[in-house]
Design a protein around this motif. Structure first.
Motif, PDB file in Angstrom:
ATOM      1  N   LEU A   4      -6.029  -7.233   3.881  1.00 53.58           N
ATOM      2  CA  LEU A   4      -6.253  -6.701   2.542  1.00 53.58           C
ATOM      3  C   LEU A   4      -6.912  -5.335   2.626  1.00 53.58           C
ATOM      4  CD1 LEU A   4      -7.738  -9.884   0.841  1.00 53.58           C
ATOM      5  CD2 LEU A   4      -5.342  -9.180   0.986  1.00 53.58           C
ATOM      6  N   ILE A   5      -6.668  -4.524   1.596  1.00 54.96           N
ATOM      7  CA  ILE A   5      -7.281  -3.206   1.503  1.00 54.96           C
ATOM      8  C   ILE A   5      -8.012  -3.117   0.175  1.00 54.96           C
ATOM      9  CG2 ILE A   5      -6.882  -0.717   1.406  1.00 54.96           C
ATOM     10  CD1 ILE A   5      -4.337  -1.208   3.075  1.00 54.96           C
ATOM     11  N   LEU A   6      -9.260  -2.715   0.250  1.00 57.59           N
ATOM     12  CA  LEU A   6     -10.060  -2.461  -0.944  1.00 57.59           C
ATOM     13  C   LEU A   6     -10.242  -0.959  -1.062  1.00 57.59           C
ATOM     14  CD1 LEU A   6     -11.811  -3.412  -3.313  1.00 57.59           C
ATOM     15  CD2 LEU A   6     -13.735  -3.546  -1.706  1.00 57.59           C
ATOM     16  N   TYR A   7      -9.628  -0.372  -2.082  1.00 61.47           N
ATOM     17  CA  TYR A   7      -9.794   1.046  -2.369  1.00 61.47           C
ATOM     18  C   TYR A   7     -11.028   1.173  -3.250  1.00 61.47           C
ATOM     19  CZ  TYR A   7      -5.075   1.565  -0.574  1.00 61.47           C
ATOM     20  OH  TYR A   7      -3.966   1.554   0.235  1.00 61.47           O
ATOM     21  N   LEU A  14     -19.133  -1.417  -9.306  1.00 59.91           N
ATOM     22  CA  LEU A  14     -18.060  -2.418  -9.344  1.00 59.91           C
ATOM     23  C   LEU A  14     -17.432  -2.589  -7.968  1.00 59.91           C
ATOM     24  CD1 LEU A  14     -16.124  -1.658 -12.664  1.00 59.91           C
ATOM     25  CD2 LEU A  14     -17.587  -3.616 -12.178  1.00 59.91           C
ATOM     26  N   CYS A  15     -17.299  -1.485  -7.252  1.00 63.50           N
ATOM     27  CA  CYS A  15     -16.717  -1.528  -5.906  1.00 63.50           C
ATOM     28  C   CYS A  15     -17.606  -2.339  -4.970  1.00 63.50           C
ATOM     29  CB  CYS A  15     -16.542  -0.116  -5.359  1.00 63.50           C
ATOM     30  SG  CYS A  15     -15.467   0.948  -6.354  1.00 63.50           S
ATOM     31  N   GLN A  16     -18.894  -2.093  -5.040  1.00 60.54           N
ATOM     32  CA  GLN A  16     -19.840  -2.822  -4.195  1.00 60.54           C
ATOM     33  C   GLN A  16     -19.839  -4.308  -4.531  1.00 60.54           C
ATOM     34  OE1 GLN A  16     -23.446  -0.643  -4.934  1.00 60.54           O
ATOM     35  NE2 GLN A  16     -22.752   1.131  -3.761  1.00 60.54           N
ATOM     36  N   ASP A  17     -19.776  -4.625  -5.831  1.00 59.82           N
ATOM     37  CA  ASP A  17     -19.753  -6.023  -6.251  1.00 59.82           C
ATOM     38  C   ASP A  17     -18.503  -6.734  -5.743  1.00 59.82           C
ATOM     39  OD1 ASP A  17     -22.133  -5.584  -7.598  1.00 59.82           O
ATOM     40  OD2 ASP A  17     -21.210  -5.539  -9.600  1.00 59.82           O
ATOM     41  N   LEU A  18     -17.359  -6.072  -5.872  1.00 62.76           N
ATOM     42  CA  LEU A  18     -16.107  -6.698  -5.433  1.00 62.76           C
ATOM     43  C   LEU A  18     -16.109  -6.884  -3.921  1.00 62.76           C
ATOM     44  CD1 LEU A  18     -13.369  -7.874  -6.038  1.00 62.76           C
ATOM     45  CD2 LEU A  18     -12.432  -5.576  -6.114  1.00 62.76           C
ATOM     46  N   ARG A  51      -9.404   4.109 -11.336  1.00 61.57           N
ATOM     47  CA  ARG A  51      -9.001   2.699 -11.374  1.00 61.57           C
ATOM     48  C   ARG A  51      -9.634   1.868 -10.260  1.00 61.57           C
ATOM     49  NH1 ARG A  51      -2.795   2.846 -11.103  1.00 61.57           N
ATOM     50  NH2 ARG A  51      -3.106   0.633 -10.727  1.00 61.57           N
ATOM     51  N   VAL A  52     -10.648   2.344  -9.595  1.00 60.55           N
ATOM     52  CA  VAL A  52     -11.270   1.594  -8.509  1.00 60.55           C
ATOM     53  C   VAL A  52     -12.349   0.673  -9.055  1.00 60.55           C
ATOM     54  CG1 VAL A  52     -10.761   3.283  -6.729  1.00 60.55           C
ATOM     55  CG2 VAL A  52     -12.893   3.467  -7.999  1.00 60.55           C
ATOM     56  N   PRO A  53     -12.614  -0.416  -8.381  1.00 55.69           N
ATOM     57  CA  PRO A  53     -12.002  -0.869  -7.143  1.00 55.69           C
ATOM     58  C   PRO A  53     -10.618  -1.461  -7.382  1.00 55.69           C
ATOM     59  CG  PRO A  53     -13.583  -2.497  -7.891  1.00 55.69           C
ATOM     60  CD  PRO A  53     -13.681  -1.327  -8.833  1.00 55.69           C
ATOM     61  N   VAL A  54      -9.792  -1.321  -6.367  1.00 58.99           N
ATOM     62  CA  VAL A  54      -8.444  -1.884  -6.368  1.00 58.99           C
ATOM     63  C   VAL A  54      -8.258  -2.648  -5.064  1.00 58.99           C
ATOM     64  CG1 VAL A  54      -5.971  -1.374  -6.377  1.00 58.99           C
ATOM     65  CG2 VAL A  54      -7.522   0.005  -7.764  1.00 58.99           C
ATOM     66  N   LEU A  55      -7.806  -3.882  -5.178  1.00 64.15           N
ATOM     67  CA  LEU A  55      -7.540  -4.709  -4.005  1.00 64.15           C
ATOM     68  C   LEU A  55      -6.044  -4.905  -3.864  1.00 64.15           C
ATOM     69  CD1 LEU A  55      -8.769  -6.461  -1.708  1.00 64.15           C
ATOM     70  CD2 LEU A  55      -8.692  -8.388  -3.320  1.00 64.15           C
ATOM     71  N   THR A  56      -5.524  -4.560  -2.676  1.00 64.69           N
ATOM     72  CA  THR A  56      -4.096  -4.721  -2.401  1.00 64.69           C
ATOM     73  C   THR A  56      -3.915  -5.419  -1.061  1.00 64.69           C
ATOM     74  OG1 THR A  56      -3.734  -2.676  -1.148  1.00 64.69           O
ATOM     75  CG2 THR A  56      -3.606  -2.511  -3.563  1.00 64.69           C
ATOM     76  N   CYS A  64      -5.714  -7.184  -7.539  1.00 62.32           N
ATOM     77  CA  CYS A  64      -6.543  -7.050  -8.735  1.00 62.32           C
ATOM     78  C   CYS A  64      -7.160  -5.657  -8.787  1.00 62.32           C
ATOM     79  CB  CYS A  64      -7.622  -8.124  -8.794  1.00 62.32           C
ATOM     80  SG  CYS A  64      -8.732  -8.174  -7.370  1.00 62.32           S
ATOM     81  N   GLU A  65      -7.628  -5.306  -9.978  1.00 62.07           N
ATOM     82  CA  GLU A  65      -8.334  -4.050 -10.209  1.00 62.07           C
ATOM     83  C   GLU A  65      -9.639  -4.362 -10.921  1.00 62.07           C
ATOM     84  OE1 GLU A  65      -6.061  -0.991 -12.209  1.00 62.07           O
ATOM     85  OE2 GLU A  65      -4.211  -1.861 -11.471  1.00 62.07           O
ATOM     86  N   TYR A  66     -10.663  -3.605 -10.603  1.00 53.86           N
ATOM     87  CA  TYR A  66     -11.983  -3.680 -11.230  1.00 53.86           C
ATOM     88  C   TYR A  66     -12.760  -4.954 -10.887  1.00 53.86           C
ATOM     89  CZ  TYR A  66      -9.949   0.082 -14.018  1.00 53.86           C
ATOM     90  OH  TYR A  66      -9.322   1.231 -14.411  1.00 53.86           O
TER      91      TYR A  66
END
Length: 83
Positions: A4-7, A14-18, A51-56, A64-66
């Protein structure tokens, strides 16, 4: 193993939380996580903007996003358990 990639951005709450939520689930779901700071690559800034965080997935399928979508994550990591 699912990759997985977390952008994300370093100063993004939000990025840190995700990322933290993903790290908690990582041992159970057995995925590899790569975190990419989009601000280091102008093309990624252009693509993701705010649109970050974005998980692909590694092959660029959006999960998912956010906020974390646990069902979508589990479907990617354990497709045999999907209902």
């Amino acid at each position: 193993m699912t990759r997985l990639i977390l952008y994300a951005r370093p100063e993004c709450g939000l990025c840190q939380d995700l990322e933290q939520e993903l790290r908690v689930l990582q041992p159970d779901l057995g995925f590899e996580l790569r975190v990419i700071d989009i601000d280091r690559d102008p093309a990624l800034v252009e693509r993701w903007g705010t649109r970050v965080p974005v998980l692909t997935t590694a092959d660029d399928r959006l999960i998912c996003e956010y906020f974390l979508d646990p069902a979508a994550l589990r479907a990617i990591c354990r497709p045999d358990e999907c209902v």
